[in-house]
Scaffold this active site. Structure first.
Site, PDB file in Angstrom:
ATOM      1  N   ASP A  29       0.854  -1.187   0.000  1.00 28.42           N
ATOM      2  CA  ASP A  29       0.000   0.000   0.000  1.00 28.42           C
ATOM      3  C   ASP A  29       0.900   1.252   0.000  1.00 28.42           C
ATOM      4  OD1 ASP A  29      -1.697   2.087   0.532  1.00 28.42           O
ATOM      5  OD2 ASP A  29      -2.553   1.233   2.373  1.00 28.42           O
ATOM      6  N   GLU A  81      29.449   7.524   5.861  1.00 27.67           N
ATOM      7  CA  GLU A  81      29.263   6.099   6.143  1.00 27.67           C
ATOM      8  C   GLU A  81      29.621   5.296   4.905  1.00 27.67           C
ATOM      9  OE1 GLU A  81      27.117   2.246   6.224  1.00 27.67           O
ATOM     10  OE2 GLU A  81      27.067   3.824   4.748  1.00 27.67           O
ATOM     11  N   CYS A 113      25.788   7.590  10.815  1.00 26.58           N
ATOM     12  CA  CYS A 113      25.216   8.906  10.464  1.00 26.58           C
ATOM     13  C   CYS A 113      25.731  10.026  11.351  1.00 26.58           C
ATOM     14  CB  CYS A 113      23.691   8.843  10.547  1.00 26.58           C
ATOM     15  SG  CYS A 113      23.010   7.502   9.590  1.00 26.58           S
ATOM     16  N   THR A 156      13.894   3.543   2.511  1.00 28.84           N
ATOM     17  CA  THR A 156      14.601   4.551   3.317  1.00 28.84           C
ATOM     18  C   THR A 156      16.027   4.767   2.799  1.00 28.84           C
ATOM     19  OG1 THR A 156      15.373   2.959   5.005  1.00 28.84           O
ATOM     20  CG2 THR A 156      13.223   3.960   5.372  1.00 28.84           C
ATOM     21  N   HIS A 242      18.116  13.943  13.446  1.00 25.27           N
ATOM     22  CA  HIS A 242      18.569  13.055  12.373  1.00 25.27           C
ATOM     23  C   HIS A 242      17.312  12.434  11.752  1.00 25.27           C
ATOM     24  CE1 HIS A 242      20.360  10.003  10.020  1.00 25.27           C
ATOM     25  NE2 HIS A 242      19.940   9.017  10.795  1.00 25.27           N
ATOM     26  N   LYS A 251       8.710  10.463  15.792  1.00 23.33           N
ATOM     27  CA  LYS A 251       8.929   9.602  16.968  1.00 23.33           C
ATOM     28  C   LYS A 251       9.938  10.281  17.908  1.00 23.33           C
ATOM     29  CE  LYS A 251       8.362   5.242  14.358  1.00 23.33           C
ATOM     30  NZ  LYS A 251       7.160   4.659  14.917  1.00 23.33           N
ATOM     31  N   ASN A 295      17.023   9.202   2.976  1.00 20.96           N
ATOM     32  CA  ASN A 295      18.075   9.219   3.986  1.00 20.96           C
ATOM     33  C   ASN A 295      19.412   9.538   3.334  1.00 20.96           C
ATOM     34  OD1 ASN A 295      19.513   8.966   6.330  1.00 20.96           O
ATOM     35  ND2 ASN A 295      19.058   6.797   6.677  1.00 20.96           N
TER      36      ASN A 295
END
Ligand code: CAA
Length: 411
Positions: A29, A81, A113, A156, A242, A251, A295
């Protein structure tokens, strides 16, 4: 002494995919990616764009757009990285391409990161302790985020570089010298062994590690503050984090809010409305670039910072918090003050025209690019041609010969 960011610039790769297209191709979805992860588009690097080419182009923009004398750069650090060599640092290629002075202190930093933020702290210390002697530091965050095709981490990914000039004339942003919270813990949430071009990740655990690190770094920052009340959420006009994907910033802000309020706040509770309001005022408006780039590991926090600076004026923006997280893990929480009048540089830092000029790929084209990138191996590659990849501009990766990476614009 005032120390902070004098110049900042983002450099994008030249292609992207719509995440709705990726979702359709994977039988998922689309709202899982667009709402569940908060991502709309994802930058895709061709084999001719790597951490070196991104870093060079971002560095050039930061120096050129702000009219900074190349001879004033006394330190050059690339945080990444996704470096291209186990030994030779990306920074040396950048040093050569920019023609910086030979006594420039040049190196690469790595901590997933967190690598570029670590370099920003070092640059800050170098200038603050007086050793820079009027010179400036060029710090570049350059990365290509890669997971396997079809992996849960696939939506991501992303690619891009942010370059910053750190100096004692911080025309954009000044760092607080007192508030600088840190946190470190050995965790296996995300890692990339030397033999792998793609990251291994324990996705849900990595989210937990990120949030625990935020609590740790915030606690340390508040512990160091002489007057911790000055750093409460209600004193902050903006909070940048970040951003591996935009929902992660939501979050993070939720956890920041809980620590600040001293209580757990369930997503189903009425009190969660206050968290959402705070997020919509202090963080969400500065995620619009991350949503269409994806990202970029070391640069993600600074891309959100660019968005903040291009959308505000110094009249409305006094004190902000910055949270950096690097898997493995290390984290920091610091406070910064946008410099009065920073808005005069808005046009110089705005990457939107460049992002709008990117070419949209079909999913089969994207998959082909990923497969070719994976199949390059360790031997001679032959010479890549920009026209075959639909690329323009200088400083592109031309391929390997005799185990040496070759770039247009570099001998
Ligand atoms: N409509 C709307 N929302 C939907 C949905 C739908 N149809 N289906 C699912 N969702 C929501 C879920 O409820 C969930 O939201 P919440 O987290 O708010 O509950 C969200 O979409 C994601 O769903 P899942 O958790 O089921 O997704 P997943 O299992 O496929 O994996 C991921 C998500 C763990 C982030 C994965 O993409 C991943 O591993 N990414 C790489 C790791 C990463 O970015 N970690 C971040 C912390 S580590 C870090 O920050 C360092 C770094 O840069 C890598």
């Amino acid at each position: 002494m005032r120390v902070g960011i004098e110049a900042i610039a983002f450099h994008s790769v030249q292609h992207y995919i719509e995440l709705a297209d990726l979702a359709e191709a994977r039988g998922i979805d689309p709202e899982k990616f667009t709402k569940g992860l908060g991502q709309v588009r994802m930058a895709v690097a061709t084999p001719m764009e790597d951490t070196v080419t991104l870093a060079i182009n971002a560095g050039l923009k930061a120096l050129e757009n702000f009219g900074i004398d190349y001879g004033d750069v006394g330190t050059l650090v690339v945080g990444t990285e996704s470096g291209v060599d186990h030994s030779k640092p990306v920074a040396v290629y950048v040093h050569e391409a920019l023609g910086l002075r030979s006594n420039c202190h040049t190196y690469e930093t790595k901590h997933a990161c967190f690598g570029a933020m670590a370099a920003v702290f070092s640059a800050n210390d170098w200038i603050s302790c007086g050793r820079a002697d009027g010179s400036k530091a060029l710090v570049i965050a350059s990365d290509i985020a890669r997971y396997p095709l079809g992996d849960r981490g696939e939506p991501t990914q992303g690619a891009g570089a942010v370059a910053m000039v750190i100096s004692d004339t911080p025309n954009l942003l000044q760092f607080d010298s007192e508030i600088n919270g840190h946190y470190t813990k050995h965790v296996m949430d995300f890692w990339r062994p030397l033999y792998s071009s793609k990251a291994f990740v324990n996705g849900h655990y990595s989210i937990e590690c990120y949030l625990r690190a935020l609590e740790g770094a915030l606690a340390d920052a508040l512990d160091k503050a002489t007057i911790p009340e000055l750093y409460k959420l209600n004193q902050l006009q903006a909070c940048v984090y970040h951003v591996p994907f935009s929902k992660m910033a939501a979050k993070a802000h939720h956890r920041h809010f809980e620590v600040d309020a001293g209580e757990k706040i369930d997503r189903e509770s009425k009190r969660f409305e206050d968290v959402k309001k705070s997020f919509s005022e202090k963080t969400s408006p500065w995620l619009s670039l991350n949503r269409i780039v994806g990202n970029i590991y070391t640069g993600s926090l600074f891309l959100s910072l660019i968005d903040l600076l291009r959308k505000n004026t110094s009249a409305g923006l006094k004190q902000i918090s910055m949270f950096s997280y690097g898997s493995g893990c290390a984290a920091s929480m610091n406070i910064a003050y946008p410099t009065p009048g920073f808005e005069r540089f808005k046009d110089k830092i705005d990457p939107e025209p460049e992002l709008n000029a990117r070419r949209r790929l079909r999913i089969d084209e994207y998959e082909e690019i990923m497969r070719i990138s994976d199949s390059l191996g360790t031997g001679d590659t032959g010479e890549f041609r920009a026209s075959e990849w639909g690329l323009t501009g200088d400083f592109l990766y031309l391929g390997n010969r005799n185990h040496i990476r070759r770039y247009s614009g570099l001998s």
